[in-house]
Design a protein around this motif. Structure first.
Motif, PDB file in Angstrom:
ATOM      1  N   ILE A  59       1.087  -1.299  -0.323  1.00 34.15           N
ATOM      2  CA  ILE A  59      -0.403   0.133  -0.270  1.00 34.15           C
ATOM      3  C   ILE A  59       1.182   1.010   0.062  1.00 34.15           C
ATOM      4  O   ILE A  59       1.616   1.347   1.226  1.00 34.15           O
ATOM      5  N   GLY A  60       1.015   2.183  -0.868  1.00 33.06           N
ATOM      6  CA  GLY A  60       1.595   2.971  -1.254  1.00 33.06           C
ATOM      7  C   GLY A  60       2.734   2.546  -2.074  1.00 33.06           C
ATOM      8  O   GLY A  60       2.336   2.537  -2.831  1.00 33.06           O
ATOM      9  N   ASP A  61       3.910   3.671  -1.998  1.00 31.72           N
ATOM     10  CA  ASP A  61       4.820   3.982  -3.396  1.00 31.72           C
ATOM     11  C   ASP A  61       6.357   3.541  -2.257  1.00 31.72           C
ATOM     12  O   ASP A  61       7.485   3.786  -2.980  1.00 31.72           O
ATOM     13  N   SER A  62       6.307   2.918  -1.036  1.00 38.03           N
ATOM     14  CA  SER A  62       7.405   1.748  -0.214  1.00 38.03           C
ATOM     15  C   SER A  62       7.276   0.850  -1.746  1.00 38.03           C
ATOM     16  O   SER A  62       6.632   0.536  -2.526  1.00 38.03           O
ATOM     17  N   ARG A  63       8.703   0.501  -1.894  1.00 37.51           N
ATOM     18  CA  ARG A  63       9.195  -1.239  -2.838  1.00 37.51           C
ATOM     19  C   ARG A  63       9.691  -2.073  -2.190  1.00 37.51           C
ATOM     20  O   ARG A  63      10.245  -2.085  -1.144  1.00 37.51           O
ATOM     21  N   VAL A  64       9.047  -3.552  -2.798  1.00 38.12           N
ATOM     22  CA  VAL A  64       9.859  -4.713  -2.977  1.00 38.12           C
ATOM     23  C   VAL A  64      10.737  -5.594  -4.386  1.00 38.12           C
ATOM     24  O   VAL A  64       9.903  -5.130  -5.439  1.00 38.12           O
ATOM     25  N   TYR A  65      11.937  -5.194  -4.309  1.00 35.31           N
ATOM     26  CA  TYR A  65      12.816  -6.205  -5.590  1.00 35.31           C
ATOM     27  C   TYR A  65      13.005  -7.178  -5.039  1.00 35.31           C
ATOM     28  O   TYR A  65      13.368  -7.235  -4.121  1.00 35.31           O
ATOM     29  N   LEU A  66      13.032  -7.691  -6.265  1.00 36.06           N
ATOM     30  CA  LEU A  66      13.616  -9.213  -6.212  1.00 36.06           C
ATOM     31  C   LEU A  66      14.959  -8.683  -6.999  1.00 36.06           C
ATOM     32  O   LEU A  66      14.790  -8.424  -8.650  1.00 36.06           O
ATOM     33  N   PHE A  67      16.146  -9.617  -7.009  1.00 37.39           N
ATOM     34  CA  PHE A  67      17.448  -9.756  -7.444  1.00 37.39           C
ATOM     35  C   PHE A  67      17.606 -11.527  -7.633  1.00 37.39           C
ATOM     36  O   PHE A  67      17.480 -12.452  -6.740  1.00 37.39           O
ATOM     37  N   VAL A 119       1.461  10.364 -10.095  1.00 37.33           N
ATOM     38  CA  VAL A 119       3.565   9.689 -10.883  1.00 37.33           C
ATOM     39  C   VAL A 119       3.403   8.159 -12.032  1.00 37.33           C
ATOM     40  O   VAL A 119       3.019   8.162 -12.943  1.00 37.33           O
ATOM     41  N   GLN A 120       2.561   7.614 -10.755  1.00 37.99           N
ATOM     42  CA  GLN A 120       3.000   6.255 -11.642  1.00 37.99           C
ATOM     43  C   GLN A 120       1.811   6.309 -12.296  1.00 37.99           C
ATOM     44  O   GLN A 120       1.670   5.234 -13.288  1.00 37.99           O
ATOM     45  N   GLU A 121       0.075   6.767 -12.328  1.00 41.74           N
ATOM     46  CA  GLU A 121      -0.948   6.315 -12.635  1.00 41.74           C
ATOM     47  C   GLU A 121      -0.310   7.660 -13.742  1.00 41.74           C
ATOM     48  O   GLU A 121      -0.662   7.039 -15.225  1.00 41.74           O
ATOM     49  N   LEU A 122       0.430   8.712 -13.907  1.00 42.90           N
ATOM     50  CA  LEU A 122       1.067   9.519 -15.416  1.00 42.90           C
ATOM     51  C   LEU A 122       1.418   8.106 -15.990  1.00 42.90           C
ATOM     52  O   LEU A 122       1.444   8.270 -17.539  1.00 42.90           O
ATOM     53  N   ILE A 123       2.431   7.353 -16.000  1.00 39.82           N
ATOM     54  CA  ILE A 123       2.870   6.949 -15.910  1.00 39.82           C
ATOM     55  C   ILE A 123       2.329   5.199 -16.886  1.00 39.82           C
ATOM     56  O   ILE A 123       2.319   5.260 -18.411  1.00 39.82           O
ATOM     57  N   ALA A 124       1.942   4.816 -16.613  1.00 46.15           N
ATOM     58  CA  ALA A 124       0.322   3.760 -16.555  1.00 46.15           C
ATOM     59  C   ALA A 124      -0.545   4.695 -17.286  1.00 46.15           C
ATOM     60  O   ALA A 124      -0.874   3.271 -18.333  1.00 46.15           O
ATOM     61  N   ALA A 125      -0.730   5.562 -17.973  1.00 46.22           N
ATOM     62  CA  ALA A 125      -1.859   6.227 -19.183  1.00 46.22           C
ATOM     63  C   ALA A 125      -0.795   6.606 -20.008  1.00 46.22           C
ATOM     64  O   ALA A 125      -1.637   7.060 -20.836  1.00 46.22           O
ATOM     65  N   GLY A 126       0.705   6.225 -20.069  1.00 44.30           N
ATOM     66  CA  GLY A 126       1.537   6.798 -21.427  1.00 44.30           C
ATOM     67  C   GLY A 126       1.363   8.220 -21.673  1.00 44.30           C
ATOM     68  O   GLY A 126       2.115   8.796 -22.854  1.00 44.30           O
ATOM     69  N   ARG A 127       1.089   9.384 -20.035  1.00 43.18           N
ATOM     70  CA  ARG A 127       1.283  10.386 -19.992  1.00 43.18           C
ATOM     71  C   ARG A 127       2.946  11.220 -19.968  1.00 43.18           C
ATOM     72  O   ARG A 127       2.708  12.399 -19.308  1.00 43.18           O
ATOM     73  N   LEU A 128       3.539  10.098 -19.227  1.00 44.33           N
ATOM     74  CA  LEU A 128       5.244  10.763 -18.600  1.00 44.33           C
ATOM     75  C   LEU A 128       5.800   9.051 -18.687  1.00 44.33           C
ATOM     76  O   LEU A 128       5.195   8.143 -18.380  1.00 44.33           O
ATOM     77  N   SER A 129       7.073   9.776 -18.501  1.00 44.69           N
ATOM     78  CA  SER A 129       7.726   8.494 -18.859  1.00 44.69           C
ATOM     79  C   SER A 129       8.479   8.832 -17.953  1.00 44.69           C
ATOM     80  O   SER A 129       8.045   8.998 -16.889  1.00 44.69           O
ATOM     81  N   PRO A 130       9.381   6.933 -17.203  1.00 44.51           N
ATOM     82  CA  PRO A 130       9.730   7.001 -16.563  1.00 44.51           C
ATOM     83  C   PRO A 130      10.866   8.086 -16.162  1.00 44.51           C
ATOM     84  O   PRO A 130      11.202   8.858 -14.822  1.00 44.51           O
ATOM     85  N   GLU A 131      11.335   8.458 -17.117  1.00 42.59           N
ATOM     86  CA  GLU A 131      12.660   9.776 -17.046  1.00 42.59           C
ATOM     87  C   GLU A 131      12.422  11.097 -16.408  1.00 42.59           C
ATOM     88  O   GLU A 131      11.865  11.766 -15.668  1.00 42.59           O
ATOM     89  N   PRO A 161       6.959  17.344 -10.194  1.00 40.37           N
ATOM     90  CA  PRO A 161       6.104  18.172  -8.762  1.00 40.37           C
ATOM     91  C   PRO A 161       5.878  17.334  -8.413  1.00 40.37           C
ATOM     92  O   PRO A 161       5.351  17.567  -6.912  1.00 40.37           O
ATOM     93  N   TYR A 162       5.081  16.544  -8.752  1.00 44.59           N
ATOM     94  CA  TYR A 162       3.341  15.389  -7.679  1.00 44.59           C
ATOM     95  C   TYR A 162       4.565  14.199  -7.306  1.00 44.59           C
ATOM     96  O   TYR A 162       3.652  13.120  -6.666  1.00 44.59           O
ATOM     97  N   GLY A 163       6.339  13.825  -7.780  1.00 48.54           N
ATOM     98  CA  GLY A 163       6.383  12.809  -6.835  1.00 48.54           C
ATOM     99  C   GLY A 163       6.284  11.777  -5.560  1.00 48.54           C
ATOM    100  O   GLY A 163       6.228  11.279  -5.599  1.00 48.54           O
ATOM    101  N   ASN A 164       6.022  12.962  -4.489  1.00 45.55           N
ATOM    102  CA  ASN A 164       5.669  12.379  -3.498  1.00 45.55           C
ATOM    103  C   ASN A 164       4.096  12.122  -3.313  1.00 45.55           C
ATOM    104  O   ASN A 164       4.134  11.862  -2.227  1.00 45.55           O
ATOM    105  N   VAL A 165       2.987  13.262  -4.073  1.00 46.54           N
ATOM    106  CA  VAL A 165       1.831  12.477  -3.272  1.00 46.54           C
ATOM    107  C   VAL A 165       1.198  10.771  -4.408  1.00 46.54           C
ATOM    108  O   VAL A 165       1.219  10.362  -5.412  1.00 46.54           O
ATOM    109  N   ILE A 166       1.067  10.164  -2.747  1.00 42.60           N
ATOM    110  CA  ILE A 166       0.647   8.806  -3.241  1.00 42.60           C
ATOM    111  C   ILE A 166      -1.258   8.940  -3.225  1.00 42.60           C
ATOM    112  O   ILE A 166      -1.754  10.019  -2.967  1.00 42.60           O
TER     113      ILE A 166
END
Length: 262
Positions: A128-136, A151-163, A169-174
């Protein structure tokens, strides 16, 4: 800084055993006055909570979630139902502090637990939120959880690139958190237990300062979980330490029969 140590546990399973080793650390960072992160690393549950809210609201939220999950772990009955009951109790705990919390108070809850209820054990990630689990696995690093963020919703919608997302500016908004105005049902992902796997569970204080390539680099350079945690934490602080930083590194060695990754 508290000394980071590696803990170990051997888990018997059908046809063999799992040898788990892990280490964890949490740090205020270089720019925050208090640490609103909290960490639980107690077999079979490994979780990071990143609190948010004015005054000490975030600290109350994250510590409430972790303490409620710690109680579930102590009883040895970790699963989606017990996790969600614990988080619901944490919401009540947060609401019991109206003098220190407000509508914006809440916490991320992200981690992984080992499910041994069936003959073949599995890992289950929760988020729940924007902390993460990575698997190596097999020399590559993959983000398993999906951020609940604008930001993730904008990426998923194709409106924003990961870069572009890195400095948005909304990078901290979950968009989801454990708190008085949100639900407590995490997203879950089930994974096979494979020899040599390494998990990284972290708050966004780490991913603000290290790229995925940076995390991969320190995993490759440090076989011991405590060494990997210390190296990532040190690099994050050197890169600015703009937020609280929490990291868990969890390794698994499988003895006996093991599923393939194909």
């Amino acid at each position: 800084m508290t000394e980071t140590t590696t803990s170990t546990r051997t888990v018997p399973i059908a046809g063999g055993a799992l040898e788990l080793s892990w280490a964890e650390a949490t740090h205020t960072g270089r720019r925050r006055e208090i640490n609103q992160d909290a960490v639980l690393a107690a077999y079979p549950l490994f979780v990071v909570a990143d609190g948010m809210g004015g005054h000490v609201g975030g600290e109350i939220a994250s510590s409430s979630a972790i303490e409620r999950l710690r109680a579930v772990t102590a009883k040895g009955d970790v699963g989606p139902a017990t996790i969600e009951k614990a988080l619901a109790r944490a919401v009540n705990d947060i609401g019991a502090h109206p003098e220190a919390t407000d509508e914006g108070t809440g916490t991320t809850v992200t981690g992984v637990f080992l499910d041994t209820d069936d003959d073949e054990p599995t890992w289950v990630t929760l988020n729940i939120g924007d902390s993460r689990v990575y698997l190596f696995r097999d020399g590559a690093l993959a983000q398993i959880t999906t951020d609940h963020s604008v930001v993730q919703e904008l990426i998923a919608a194709g409106r924003l690139s990961p870069e572009e997302a890195e400095n948005h500016p909304y990078g901290n908004v979950i968009t989801r958190a454990v708190g008085p105005t949100d639900g407590v049902e995490p997203d879950y992902v089930r994974l096979d237990v494979v020899d040599g796997d390494r998990f990284v569970v972290c708050s966004d204080g780490l991913t603000k300062e290290l790229t995925d390539y940076g995390i991969l680099h320190f995993l490759l350079q440090n076989a011991d979980p405590a060494d990997a945690v210390d190296a990532m934490l040190e690099a994050s602080l050197e890169n600015g330490g703009r937020d609280n930083i929490s990291i868990i590194v969890l390794d698994v060695a499988r003895r006996g029969s093991s599923p393939t990754t194909d």
